[in-house]
Design a protein around this motif. Structure first.
Motif, PDB file in Angstrom:
ATOM      1  N   ASN A  44     -30.424  -7.275 -23.098  1.00  0.00           N
ATOM      2  CA  ASN A  44     -31.726  -6.682 -23.375  1.00  0.00           C
ATOM      3  C   ASN A  44     -31.684  -5.203 -23.009  1.00  0.00           C
ATOM      4  O   ASN A  44     -31.146  -4.822 -21.957  1.00  0.00           O
ATOM      5  N   PRO A  45     -32.254  -4.350 -23.854  1.00  0.00           N
ATOM      6  CA  PRO A  45     -32.165  -2.897 -23.637  1.00  0.00           C
ATOM      7  C   PRO A  45     -32.780  -2.451 -22.310  1.00  0.00           C
ATOM      8  O   PRO A  45     -32.359  -1.447 -21.750  1.00  0.00           O
ATOM      9  N   ASP A  46     -33.765  -3.184 -21.823  1.00  0.00           N
ATOM     10  CA  ASP A  46     -34.406  -2.769 -20.569  1.00  0.00           C
ATOM     11  C   ASP A  46     -33.802  -3.471 -19.351  1.00  0.00           C
ATOM     12  O   ASP A  46     -34.448  -3.562 -18.306  1.00  0.00           O
ATOM     13  N   SER A  47     -32.591  -3.946 -19.472  1.00  0.00           N
ATOM     14  CA  SER A  47     -31.927  -4.598 -18.332  1.00  0.00           C
ATOM     15  C   SER A  47     -31.930  -3.655 -17.132  1.00  0.00           C
ATOM     16  O   SER A  47     -31.602  -2.475 -17.262  1.00  0.00           O
ATOM     17  N   ARG A  48     -32.326  -4.200 -15.977  1.00  0.00           N
ATOM     18  CA  ARG A  48     -32.553  -3.356 -14.808  1.00  0.00           C
ATOM     19  C   ARG A  48     -31.560  -3.650 -13.681  1.00  0.00           C
ATOM     20  O   ARG A  48     -31.178  -2.769 -12.930  1.00  0.00           O
ATOM     21  N   VAL A  49     -31.130  -4.911 -13.602  1.00  0.00           N
ATOM     22  CA  VAL A  49     -30.248  -5.289 -12.494  1.00  0.00           C
ATOM     23  C   VAL A  49     -28.894  -5.777 -13.019  1.00  0.00           C
ATOM     24  O   VAL A  49     -28.825  -6.658 -13.880  1.00  0.00           O
ATOM     25  N   LEU A  50     -27.862  -5.149 -12.477  1.00  0.00           N
ATOM     26  CA  LEU A  50     -26.491  -5.563 -12.803  1.00  0.00           C
ATOM     27  C   LEU A  50     -25.943  -6.383 -11.648  1.00  0.00           C
ATOM     28  O   LEU A  50     -26.033  -5.960 -10.487  1.00  0.00           O
ATOM     29  N   GLY A  51     -25.415  -7.562 -11.945  1.00  0.00           N
ATOM     30  CA  GLY A  51     -24.801  -8.393 -10.915  1.00  0.00           C
ATOM     31  C   GLY A  51     -23.310  -8.489 -11.123  1.00  0.00           C
ATOM     32  O   GLY A  51     -22.847  -8.613 -12.261  1.00  0.00           O
ATOM     33  N   ILE A  52     -22.575  -8.403 -10.028  1.00  0.00           N
ATOM     34  CA  ILE A  52     -21.112  -8.476 -10.118  1.00  0.00           C
ATOM     35  C   ILE A  52     -20.613  -9.514  -9.126  1.00  0.00           C
ATOM     36  O   ILE A  52     -20.861  -9.394  -7.925  1.00  0.00           O
ATOM     37  N   ILE A  53     -19.917 -10.506  -9.628  1.00  0.00           N
ATOM     38  CA  ILE A  53     -19.256 -11.482  -8.745  1.00  0.00           C
ATOM     39  C   ILE A  53     -17.770 -11.162  -8.772  1.00  0.00           C
ATOM     40  O   ILE A  53     -17.146 -11.225  -9.833  1.00  0.00           O
ATOM     41  N   GLY A  54     -17.243 -10.826  -7.619  1.00  0.00           N
ATOM     42  CA  GLY A  54     -15.844 -10.397  -7.539  1.00  0.00           C
ATOM     43  C   GLY A  54     -15.807  -8.943  -7.094  1.00  0.00           C
ATOM     44  O   GLY A  54     -16.760  -8.184  -7.347  1.00  0.00           O
ATOM     45  N   THR A  55     -14.722  -8.561  -6.439  1.00  0.00           N
ATOM     46  CA  THR A  55     -14.643  -7.190  -5.920  1.00  0.00           C
ATOM     47  C   THR A  55     -13.303  -6.522  -6.247  1.00  0.00           C
ATOM     48  O   THR A  55     -12.918  -5.549  -5.608  1.00  0.00           O
ATOM     49  N   GLY A  56     -12.612  -7.077  -7.214  1.00  0.00           N
ATOM     50  CA  GLY A  56     -11.300  -6.511  -7.560  1.00  0.00           C
ATOM     51  C   GLY A  56     -11.406  -5.347  -8.539  1.00  0.00           C
ATOM     52  O   GLY A  56     -12.486  -4.832  -8.810  1.00  0.00           O
TER      53      GLY A  56
END
Lengths: 299, 299
Positions: A112-124
């Motif tokens: 969605n164009p108004d996406s506000r939160v990015l989630g990241i699982i993993g730290t590599g």
């Protein structure tokens, strides 16, 4: 012949790398991008693997080569019109940046164009390049990250904040990251699903970078079944997985579409605001060559 | 990563290159040298061709890569024990020196030890490296050269004399070269036989570097039939010729032997002083890697 390394690659603005990949998928949609199957030499000491490819439109051809006995990758670029050997990029950051940029092309066309939160699982490395390139295609106000190692996820969050300038939070669980995310990237080494389907909100765009085989996969099958659009950078590559990819039996072959068809507008990236959309990242052959060519032209 | 070019390669003493190749064929005779079939990527712009290989004994692996749209070759070398990318050699002199050195290994094991006259038909890069490496395995007192271009053969003879210090004569015909030669190298682009069988003396060792297909071949069939030992650097490679090699129908498969079996002493290189012996040069995969490794270790 020009020779670039990881630190040269790191100087590129991430938004530019995404634009280069966006362009690759437009060229691919016109049948002018070459991505033949990878080739390998086997020996008792290990394998040498070649992933060749390039653009017939730009007359850029080349290959990436890596071995199973070492960790140094080389990407070689030729001008296939003049025959000139343009140069080589040594190191594995190019490949990770390429994969991140492809994921972010999927985010550009599928989230969605108004996406506000990015989630990241993993730290590599893969998690890192997915995050920093995503920031160029959506106006994220927050990034939430999770990995099992408390210390690593703190350092990773600090590092992402430094690079992107976006508020970044190390979360206590993958569930809390998933529940708050509009775009969710899985980039782990986990052989088991790392988030529950019940944690995924309607409207989320999900990218799975990690394991995707029927035996080992980081994404819950149910999430895939709930997804209304499932795309990949190469249907041919995911269908050649051995053992087969994790959706081979549950999702009909035709439900997995080419990212290039979405980029070209032939297929919509999402139909409704509440759709869950899914991108299966496989690393289309030849994309490293296209990105290396861009870097060599700059340098 | 070290990067060498043609001028670095030209600094090696030719005798050393022959010793490196001699060693490769010893390793090959023990089944420790890897030479898988070449691989290629095809596109509308042309091909990228990979010739991988290396030594399990020395833990040296790598590949040469060239394209049909350009003329720059690269040879990449890894230490397959540590995984280190040792370096790259750019340019096509390495390949020619490798081929010349292999031809000279055949001369070392197959020609009469008191061979006095070296004959060379052709004046290209391959002819040059065959000539200069041969001088390290036999005590030639004269070199005779022929090619159709009067001016080229004069310049070629002068150049060979300068490099080898051996008296070198540009001859008026291929017949006159063949008649006087103890070791005769054919390194032409000719699709037709360049010397007549009646010009070949008993006892001659012959190397054919140029075309060897059933449709186009520089060596007269009758000369092959008169040869008591016919060797090649790779039976597998010559048997994979398409169209087939020029001896496929006239010489039984088993008459063509591996140079490695001669080097190891399993098969005699010649039985009698008056034998005509023949070496079919095909360019064993992996030999460029072995020579590049030697150069990288020196530099």
């Amino acid at each position: 012949m020009k020779l670039l390394n990881d630190s040269d690659v790191k100087r590129i603005r991430t938004g530019e790398a995404v634009v280069v990949m966006d362009q690759v998928f437009k060229i691919r949609s016109e049948g002018k991008f070459i991505s033949p199957p990878r080739m390998h030499m086997d020996s008792a000491d290990g394998k040498i693997v070649f992933t060749p490819g390039g653009s017939l439109m730009d007359h850029v051809m080349g290959f990436r080569v890596y071995t199973t006995f070492g960790d140094e990758q080389i990407t070689i670029v030729y001008d296939s019109r003049t025959g000139t050997l343009k140069g080589a990029v040594i190191g594995d950051y190019l490949g990770a940046l390429r994969t991140g940029s492809i994921g972010s092309v999927s985010t550009k066309y599928m989230s969605n164009p108004d996406s506000r939160v990015l989630g990241i699982i993993g730290t590599g490395k893969q998690a890192f390049t997915q995050a920093i390139t995503s920031a160029s295609v959506r106006n994220f106000s927050e990034i939430h990250v999770f990995s099992r190692d408390n210390e690593k996820r703190k350092l990773f969050a600090e590092s992402l904040n430094r690079v992107t300038g976006i508020k970044t939070f190390p979360d206590e669980s993958s569930s809390s990251v998933a529940r708050i995310s509009d775009v969710l990237v899985l980039a782990t080494n986990s052989p088991f699903p790392v988030v529950k389907s019940s944690d995924i909100n309607p409207g989320t765009h999900i990218i799975t970078v990690g394991k995707k085989s029927v035996k080992e996969h980081e994404l819950d099958l149910d999430i895939a079944e709930r997804s209304s659009v499932i795309a990949t950078d190469s249907v041919a590559q995911i269908n050649s997985y051995d053992p087969p990819h994790f959706l081979a039996k549950v999702v009909t072959k035709n439900r997995i579409v080419e990212l290039s068809d979405i980029v070209s507008g032939k297929i919509p990236g999402r139909k409704n605001r509440d759709d869950i959309t899914l991108f299966l990242s496989v690393g289309l052959s030849g994309t490293e060559v296209a990105l290396a060519d861009y870097l060599l032209n700059l340098s």
